[in-house]
Design a protein around this motif. Structure first.
Motif, mmCIF file in Angstrom:
data_model
loop_
_atom_site.group_PDB
_atom_site.id
_atom_site.type_symbol
_atom_site.label_atom_id
_atom_site.label_comp_id
_atom_site.label_asym_id
_atom_site.label_seq_id
_atom_site.Cartn_x
_atom_site.Cartn_y
_atom_site.Cartn_z
ATOM 1 N N MET A 67 -51.836 -42.640 -14.589
ATOM 2 C CA MET A 67 -51.195 -42.563 -13.276
ATOM 3 C C MET A 67 -51.757 -43.679 -12.407
ATOM 4 O O MET A 67 -52.939 -44.024 -12.526
ATOM 5 C CB MET A 67 -51.507 -41.216 -12.622
ATOM 6 N N GLU A 68 -50.913 -44.232 -11.543
ATOM 7 C CA GLU A 68 -51.420 -45.086 -10.473
ATOM 8 C C GLU A 68 -51.497 -44.223 -9.218
ATOM 9 O O GLU A 68 -50.479 -43.907 -8.596
ATOM 10 C CB GLU A 68 -50.539 -46.310 -10.243
ATOM 11 N N LEU A 69 -52.699 -43.828 -8.889
ATOM 12 C CA LEU A 69 -52.950 -42.962 -7.740
ATOM 13 C C LEU A 69 -52.946 -43.777 -6.457
ATOM 14 O O LEU A 69 -53.504 -44.879 -6.403
ATOM 15 C CB LEU A 69 -54.312 -42.282 -7.913
ATOM 16 N N THR A 70 -52.324 -43.231 -5.410
ATOM 17 C CA THR A 70 -52.437 -43.813 -4.067
ATOM 18 C C THR A 70 -53.402 -42.951 -3.280
ATOM 19 O O THR A 70 -53.144 -41.776 -3.027
ATOM 20 C CB THR A 70 -51.078 -43.854 -3.356
ATOM 21 N N THR A 71 -54.530 -43.533 -2.919
ATOM 22 C CA THR A 71 -55.558 -42.763 -2.221
ATOM 23 C C THR A 71 -55.190 -42.576 -0.753
ATOM 24 O O THR A 71 -54.214 -43.143 -0.254
ATOM 25 C CB THR A 71 -56.926 -43.462 -2.311
ATOM 26 N N SER A 72 -56.004 -41.811 -0.062
ATOM 27 C CA SER A 72 -55.745 -41.527 1.347
ATOM 28 C C SER A 72 -55.807 -42.780 2.209
ATOM 29 O O SER A 72 -55.247 -42.817 3.310
ATOM 30 C CB SER A 72 -56.742 -40.488 1.872
ATOM 31 N N ASN A 117 -36.191 -39.612 -26.323
ATOM 32 C CA ASN A 117 -34.992 -40.320 -26.778
ATOM 33 C C ASN A 117 -34.308 -41.078 -25.646
ATOM 34 O O ASN A 117 -33.139 -41.468 -25.774
ATOM 35 C CB ASN A 117 -34.007 -39.326 -27.407
ATOM 36 N N ASP A 118 -35.019 -41.262 -24.542
ATOM 37 C CA ASP A 118 -34.499 -41.984 -23.372
ATOM 38 C C ASP A 118 -33.326 -41.261 -22.712
ATOM 39 O O ASP A 118 -32.482 -41.885 -22.069
ATOM 40 C CB ASP A 118 -34.081 -43.417 -23.735
ATOM 41 N N GLU A 119 -33.287 -39.956 -22.841
ATOM 42 C CA GLU A 119 -32.261 -39.160 -22.181
ATOM 43 C C GLU A 119 -32.826 -38.608 -20.879
ATOM 44 O O GLU A 119 -33.966 -38.121 -20.848
ATOM 45 C CB GLU A 119 -31.806 -38.012 -23.079
ATOM 46 N N GLU A 120 -32.059 -38.681 -19.809
ATOM 47 C CA GLU A 120 -32.513 -38.162 -18.520
ATOM 48 C C GLU A 120 -32.603 -36.641 -18.573
ATOM 49 O O GLU A 120 -31.664 -35.971 -18.993
ATOM 50 C CB GLU A 120 -31.560 -38.588 -17.404
ATOM 51 N N THR A 121 -33.726 -36.121 -18.124
ATOM 52 C CA THR A 121 -33.918 -34.668 -18.099
ATOM 53 C C THR A 121 -34.143 -34.136 -16.688
ATOM 54 O O THR A 121 -34.230 -32.924 -16.491
ATOM 55 C CB THR A 121 -35.103 -34.262 -18.978
ATOM 56 N N GLY A 122 -34.255 -35.047 -15.711
ATOM 57 C CA GLY A 122 -34.448 -34.603 -14.336
ATOM 58 C C GLY A 122 -34.871 -35.746 -13.439
ATOM 59 O O GLY A 122 -35.001 -36.891 -13.874
ATOM 60 N N GLU A 123 -35.039 -35.424 -12.163
ATOM 61 C CA GLU A 123 -35.541 -36.379 -11.181
ATOM 62 C C GLU A 123 -36.551 -35.677 -10.291
ATOM 63 O O GLU A 123 -36.442 -34.471 -10.045
ATOM 64 C CB GLU A 123 -34.408 -36.940 -10.310
ATOM 65 N N ILE A 124 -37.531 -36.419 -9.827
ATOM 66 C CA ILE A 124 -38.490 -35.870 -8.862
ATOM 67 C C ILE A 124 -37.891 -36.014 -7.472
ATOM 68 O O ILE A 124 -37.490 -37.109 -7.064
ATOM 69 C CB ILE A 124 -39.852 -36.572 -8.972
ATOM 70 N N GLU A 125 -37.825 -34.897 -6.756
ATOM 71 C CA GLU A 125 -37.137 -34.858 -5.464
ATOM 72 C C GLU A 125 -37.902 -35.573 -4.370
ATOM 73 O O GLU A 125 -37.321 -36.282 -3.548
ATOM 74 C CB GLU A 125 -36.905 -33.394 -5.058
ATOM 75 N N HIS A 126 -39.223 -35.394 -4.358
ATOM 76 C CA HIS A 126 -40.014 -35.950 -3.269
ATOM 77 C C HIS A 126 -40.547 -37.337 -3.638
ATOM 78 O O HIS A 126 -40.954 -37.578 -4.775
ATOM 79 C CB HIS A 126 -41.168 -35.009 -2.915
ATOM 80 N N LEU A 127 -40.529 -38.236 -2.668
ATOM 81 C CA LEU A 127 -40.930 -39.624 -2.878
ATOM 82 C C LEU A 127 -42.360 -39.702 -3.388
ATOM 83 O O LEU A 127 -43.268 -39.084 -2.829
ATOM 84 C CB LEU A 127 -40.794 -40.402 -1.566
ATOM 85 N N LEU A 128 -42.558 -40.494 -4.422
ATOM 86 C CA LEU A 128 -43.859 -40.595 -5.075
ATOM 87 C C LEU A 128 -44.776 -41.641 -4.445
ATOM 88 O O LEU A 128 -45.961 -41.702 -4.782
ATOM 89 C CB LEU A 128 -43.673 -40.930 -6.561
ATOM 90 N N LEU A 129 -44.276 -42.457 -3.552
ATOM 91 C CA LEU A 129 -45.052 -43.584 -3.026
ATOM 92 C C LEU A 129 -46.099 -43.227 -1.976
ATOM 93 O O LEU A 129 -47.138 -43.898 -1.911
ATOM 94 C CB LEU A 129 -44.103 -44.639 -2.442
ATOM 95 N N PRO A 130 -45.906 -42.228 -1.107
ATOM 96 C CA PRO A 130 -46.885 -41.999 -0.041
ATOM 97 C C PRO A 130 -48.292 -41.679 -0.551
ATOM 98 O O PRO A 130 -48.486 -41.190 -1.667
ATOM 99 C CB PRO A 130 -46.299 -40.802 0.719
ATOM 100 N N ALA A 131 -49.256 -41.948 0.323
ATOM 101 C CA ALA A 131 -50.657 -41.691 -0.009
ATOM 102 C C ALA A 131 -50.913 -40.210 -0.238
ATOM 103 O O ALA A 131 -50.277 -39.348 0.373
ATOM 104 C CB ALA A 131 -51.551 -42.212 1.116
ATOM 105 N N THR A 132 -51.854 -39.924 -1.110
ATOM 106 C CA THR A 132 -52.348 -38.567 -1.286
ATOM 107 C C THR A 132 -53.519 -38.355 -0.327
ATOM 108 O O THR A 132 -53.912 -39.272 0.401
ATOM 109 C CB THR A 132 -52.834 -38.342 -2.724
ATOM 110 N N SER A 133 -54.087 -37.180 -0.357
ATOM 111 C CA SER A 133 -55.261 -36.913 0.488
ATOM 112 C C SER A 133 -56.567 -37.113 -0.278
ATOM 113 O O SER A 133 -57.636 -36.721 0.190
ATOM 114 C CB SER A 133 -55.194 -35.485 1.047
ATOM 115 N N ILE A 134 -56.492 -37.738 -1.449
ATOM 116 C CA ILE A 134 -57.688 -38.026 -2.255
ATOM 117 C C ILE A 134 -58.249 -39.376 -1.828
ATOM 118 O O ILE A 134 -57.544 -40.388 -1.866
ATOM 119 C CB ILE A 134 -57.349 -38.057 -3.757
ATOM 120 N N SER A 135 -59.492 -39.427 -1.419
ATOM 121 C CA SER A 135 -60.081 -40.680 -0.936
ATOM 122 C C SER A 135 -60.543 -41.555 -2.091
ATOM 123 O O SER A 135 -60.778 -41.077 -3.202
ATOM 124 C CB SER A 135 -61.278 -40.387 -0.018
#
Length: 240
Positions: A67-72, A117-135
């Motif tokens: 994972m590429e984590l985005t810190t706080s 097999n490169d078949e779509e099984t879903g999408e993540i609803e909430h944007l993955l780019l914002p920072a987390t609260s992990i420093s």
């Protein structure tokens, strides 16, 4: 034995990742480029790692779940895990630390989950780019609770890097590895940041498009070709 690597690659699950970055395309391209192992490191999620591992097994490339984590502080850090099970546990932890803002695909791009097999099984609803609260100070210790490793990403870049945000790598962070986007910048960075001389230095593509993936040129000397051996290597303190 020396193995060719790339520890920082995004799939179509990252909103900024191209839709051609499917599990089979990524691992197939890695094989064509001569890479022995790669890590899939989407922004703040590991949910395409299972598919990438499956595709990698078919294409003859080992895939480390990551994972590429985005810190706080809005710093990017690469996190790698020895198994999919541990990565999924980490994913659950990070998900509890994310700011949940609904994604707008027309602006940020789709966040597509795929199977092997490169078949779509879903999408993540909430944007993955914002920072987390992990420093950034806690990131490595938190990853270690899940048997993983964490290290600062593309420290030589002008944004989302530990040096651009904080100006230094604090010893208290406990990092044993750092990533450069451009390895030729290491000598001048060493002059300004001597702590890098005590760390393992890796250089990765941070590919969001297939054409960004790099040919095999960077190697890691490992006891065996396993995710555990990679993490062990990156965790070792450099001998002066």
């Amino acid at each position: 034995m020396k193995y060719f690597y790339d520890l920082h690659i995004h799939s179509c699950l990252s909103p900024c990742g191209d839709m051609d970055m499917t599990p089979n395309n990524i691992t197939g391209m890695a094989k064509l480029l001569g890479l022995d192992f790669i890590a899939l490191t989407d922004h703040n999620t590991v949910l395409n790692c299972a598919a990438a591992i499956e595709a990698g097994e078919r294409n003859g490339v080992m895939v480390i779940p990551g994972m590429e984590l985005t810190t706080s502080e809005d710093i990017h850090a690469v996190c790698l895990f020895p198994s999919l099970e541990k990565a999924l546990e980490w994913n659950e932890f990070v998900d509890s630390k994310r700011i949940k803002v609904k994604n707008r695909p027309e602006i940020y791009g789709r966040q597509v989950i795929m199977n092997g097999n490169d078949e779509e099984t879903g999408e993540i609803e909430h944007l993955l780019l914002p920072a987390t609260s992990i420093s950034i100070m806690a990131a490595k210790k938190e990853a270690e609770r899940f048997s993983g490793i964490c290290f600062p990403a593309h420290i030589d870049r002008d944004s989302y890097s530990v040096l651009s945000v904080l100006g230094e790598i604090a010893p208290e962070c406990g990092f044993t590895t750092a990533e450069l986007a451009d390895i030729s910048l290491l000598p001048q960075l060493l002059q300004r940041h001597p702590i890098l001389g005590e760390m393992n230095i890796v250089t990765d593509s941070d590919a969001h498009y297939l054409e960004n993936m790099r040919e095999a040129e960077n190697t890691m000397e490992l006891e065996e070709l396993t995710a555990e051996a990679v993490i062990k290597f990156l965790n070792m303190k450099k001998v002066k």
